[in-house]
Scaffold this motif. Structure first.
Motif, PDB file in Angstrom:
ATOM      1  N   TRP A 150      -7.603   1.855  -1.081  1.00 31.12           N
ATOM      2  CA  TRP A 150      -7.952   2.978  -0.213  1.00 31.12           C
ATOM      3  C   TRP A 150      -7.993   4.243  -1.067  1.00 31.12           C
ATOM      4  O   TRP A 150      -7.024   4.990  -1.168  1.00 31.12           O
ATOM      5  N   HIS A 151      -9.151   4.449  -1.690  1.00 32.59           N
ATOM      6  CA  HIS A 151      -9.308   5.460  -2.727  1.00 32.59           C
ATOM      7  C   HIS A 151      -9.123   6.861  -2.157  1.00 32.59           C
ATOM      8  O   HIS A 151      -9.858   7.299  -1.280  1.00 32.59           O
ATOM      9  N   GLY A 152      -8.118   7.583  -2.672  1.00 34.51           N
ATOM     10  CA  GLY A 152      -7.828   8.940  -2.241  1.00 34.51           C
ATOM     11  C   GLY A 152      -6.834   9.028  -1.107  1.00 34.51           C
ATOM     12  O   GLY A 152      -6.374  10.123  -0.784  1.00 34.51           O
ATOM     13  N   MET A 153      -6.484   7.905  -0.481  1.00 36.27           N
ATOM     14  CA  MET A 153      -5.537   7.905   0.623  1.00 36.27           C
ATOM     15  C   MET A 153      -4.147   7.585   0.080  1.00 36.27           C
ATOM     16  O   MET A 153      -3.964   6.602  -0.643  1.00 36.27           O
ATOM     17  N   TYR A 188     -12.741   9.701   2.484  1.00 33.79           N
ATOM     18  CA  TYR A 188     -12.185   8.783   1.492  1.00 33.79           C
ATOM     19  C   TYR A 188     -13.116   7.569   1.396  1.00 33.79           C
ATOM     20  O   TYR A 188     -14.166   7.522   2.016  1.00 33.79           O
ATOM     21  N   ASP A 291     -12.441  15.897  -2.415  1.00 30.13           N
ATOM     22  CA  ASP A 291     -11.568  14.715  -2.412  1.00 30.13           C
ATOM     23  C   ASP A 291     -10.676  14.659  -1.175  1.00 30.13           C
ATOM     24  O   ASP A 291      -9.491  14.311  -1.253  1.00 30.13           O
ATOM     25  N   GLY A 292     -11.240  15.023  -0.030  1.00 30.73           N
ATOM     26  CA  GLY A 292     -10.514  14.897   1.227  1.00 30.73           C
ATOM     27  C   GLY A 292      -9.644  16.074   1.587  1.00 30.73           C
ATOM     28  O   GLY A 292      -9.069  16.092   2.677  1.00 30.73           O
ATOM     29  N   HIS A 438      -2.307  13.171  -4.663  1.00 27.11           N
ATOM     30  CA  HIS A 438      -3.267  14.188  -5.057  1.00 27.11           C
ATOM     31  C   HIS A 438      -2.577  15.126  -6.044  1.00 27.11           C
ATOM     32  O   HIS A 438      -1.378  15.376  -5.938  1.00 27.11           O
ATOM     33  N   ASP A 457      -8.046  13.841  -6.373  1.00 25.72           N
ATOM     34  CA  ASP A 457      -7.534  12.548  -6.805  1.00 25.72           C
ATOM     35  C   ASP A 457      -8.424  11.942  -7.887  1.00 25.72           C
ATOM     36  O   ASP A 457      -8.082  10.930  -8.482  1.00 25.72           O
TER      37      ASP A 457
END
Length: 517
Positions: A150-153, A188, A291-292, A438, A457
């Motif tokens: 889960w990229h960035g989470m 994300y 990046d969120g 992050h 991230d």
């Protein structure tokens, strides 16, 4: 006989000289070989950094990779115990099925791909901030096994989806359940972290969109909040299949109906290994989020490109002119999102000369941490030199002068404020991605950040650049910290962030099912 002696002596000298070359080379080759099965806990050297809490603590190295006790006799916690604590039925329940199949990305153009629920990208997972999300992942026909990262989470470590570090790869006919709370609103994406340089390239990926909680404050300001209330929400997952750049799985432009005077929030996700420039023609725009994470008080800009490194996301707020003139959100120059009334078209345009600099964009706001009072400071220096990696000769990536697997394990304690200096002297740019956290950019090449807090991230560290970043170690686990140009990671540009007292029961290597890169 006397004449033969010089010849014999010459052969002896030549043999000794050859041995002087061959023996060390053979030793370096032998020393580079990676065991068929090993734990990432046994890689490299534990680095406790400098500062009040380092050096001195060296948990992790030689740990054997199994739950047990630390060198100080304290109990260890395995990563598979670091799960979501919230119980009860999920607010969002999704089943994602991975398959190997051919897909059509343009009329008459088919590619061999890995799909999720029959398409690439797979379906967007949508949630609201605070939702409990449960994803059942099924591997129907991906032969090497697969996972979902889960990229960035900043999910619990047990569901980070890294084969051999946080779970075993999900084999043919098997399934795995990911369960986490969507803590932060933003854009994300998910992708496989098993043979990732191949499986991501072939499309085993999709987007995640987390909407803000109803009572979330408007970081961008009331004028922007008013536009967003009625804005069309567009998710633009960008992926390259050979020469074809696709948007939402289709080569070429993605047309989106937006009425004259209407606004759109365009969520751009760069799933490729290289940098993606994004620019807008026909309208001004605001960079709402990186990046969120929302940008604080983002101003309107024109004639500037936004540079998205590999794995990065950018949310743009774009308004269609009152006369309905269509707007193009260019995605690298070979595809675009076209916003306007139904049937609107717009010709491609050249990239602007100027590039938006997040170091100075937006207005300052509290960071929520004090970098001046950091508990630890680490150095992550990327280089390159000749050598061997697992018996493979060539020019190898290095981290702090060492090649894989002799790479640092950055060791922290939960609650630490951490500073890290990232520098690149390797000759190529590297999109650096820290899992589970992050980081906020403090300065670049000695120039302090002066705009909105720049939380990322995925950070593009170009040749010759040095970044100073900071973060809070608030998510215990064993976390990858690697280059997201995924072939670089497969070649050894990988390190790990280790929390004291945390270990992993999983193994990697050719003798296992797990190959995260």
């Amino acid at each position: 006989m006397a004449a033969a002696r010089p010849a014999i002596l010459g052969r002896v000298v030549a043999g000794v000289a050859a041995a002087a070359v061959v023996v060390p080379v053979g030793w370096f080759w032998q020393a580079s070989l990676v065991p068929a099965e090993y734990s990432v806990m046994d890689m490299g050297t534990s680095d406790a950094g400098s500062g009040p809490r380092g050096p001195g603590v060296v948990l992790g190295a030689g740990g054997g990779g199994h739950p047990g006790h630390g060198h100080d006799g304290g109990a260890r916690l395995a990563v598979d115990q670091l799960v979501e604590e919230r119980t009860g039925p999920p607010d969002v329940a999704v089943t994602l099925v991975a398959r190997a199949e051919r897909v059509e990305i343009a009329p008459g153009v088919e590619v061999d791909a890995y799909t999720v629920n029959g398409s690439t990208p797979g379906p967007t997972v949508r949630a609201t901030q605070g939702d409990l999300v449960e994803v059942t992942f099924v591997n129907e026909s991906v032969p090497d096994g697969a996972t979902l990262h889960w990229h960035g989470m900043d999910v619990p470590n047990a569901v980070d989806g890294v084969a051999g570090v946080t779970q075993d790869a999900v084999g043919l006919g098997e399934e795995f359940t990911y369960r986490f709370v969507a803590e932060d609103a933003g854009t994300y994406w998910y992708h496989s972290h098993q043979v990732s340089h191949e499986q991501v390239r072939r499309g085993l990926l999709g987007a995640v969109v987390v909407g803000p909680a109803p009572d979330a404050p408007a970081v961008a300001g009331p004028d922007v909040a008013g536009l967003l209330e009625h804005a069309v929400d567009v998710t633009a997952v960008v992926h390259q299949f050979g020469p074809h750049r696709t948007v939402a799985g289709v080569a070429g432009d993605l047309a989106v109906d937006v009425p004259a005077g209407g606004a759109a929030r365009v969520r751009v996700v760069n799933t490729d290994d290289g940098t993606l420039p994004v620019w807008v023609t026909g309208s001004a725009f605001r960079l709402l989020a990186i990046d969120g994470t929302d940008v604080h008080a983002p101003p309107e800009v024109r004639e500037q490109a936004v540079s998205l490194t590999a794995g990065a996301r950018a949310d743009l707020l774009v308004t269609v002119p009152d006369d309905g003139t269509p707007v193009r959100v260019e995605l690298g120059g070979s595809a675009a999102v076209v916003l306007g009334p139904a049937g609107a078209t717009a010709e491609p345009t050249r990239r602007p000369e100027a590039t938006l600099d997040p170091l100075t964009y937006g207005e300052p706001a509290p960071l929520g941490l004090d970098p001046a009072a950091a508990d630890r400071h680490f150095t992550y220096t990327i280089g390159r030199r000749p050598g061997f990696v697992d018996g493979r000769p060539g020019m190898q990536w290095t981290v702090n002068g060492r090649t894989f697997p002799d790479v640092p394990m950055f060791t922290v304690r939960e609650g630490d404020v951490v500073r890290m200096t990232l520098s690149n002297a390797s000759g190529e740019a590297h999109p650096m991605h820290l899992h589970g956290h992050h980081v906020v950019v403090l300065e670049r090449d000695g120039v302090p950040a002066s705009g909105s807090p720049w939380w990322v991230d995925s950070l593009d560290v170009r040749q010759g650049e040095t970044y100073e970043v900071a973060f809070v170690a608030d998510n215990p686990g064993v976390w990858m910290d690697h280059c997201h140009n995924l072939p670089h990671a497969a070649e050894g540009l990988v390190a790990h962030l280790m929390y004291e007292g945390v270990t992993t029961p999983y193994l990697v290597g050719r003798g296992t099912v797990n190959r995260p890169e």
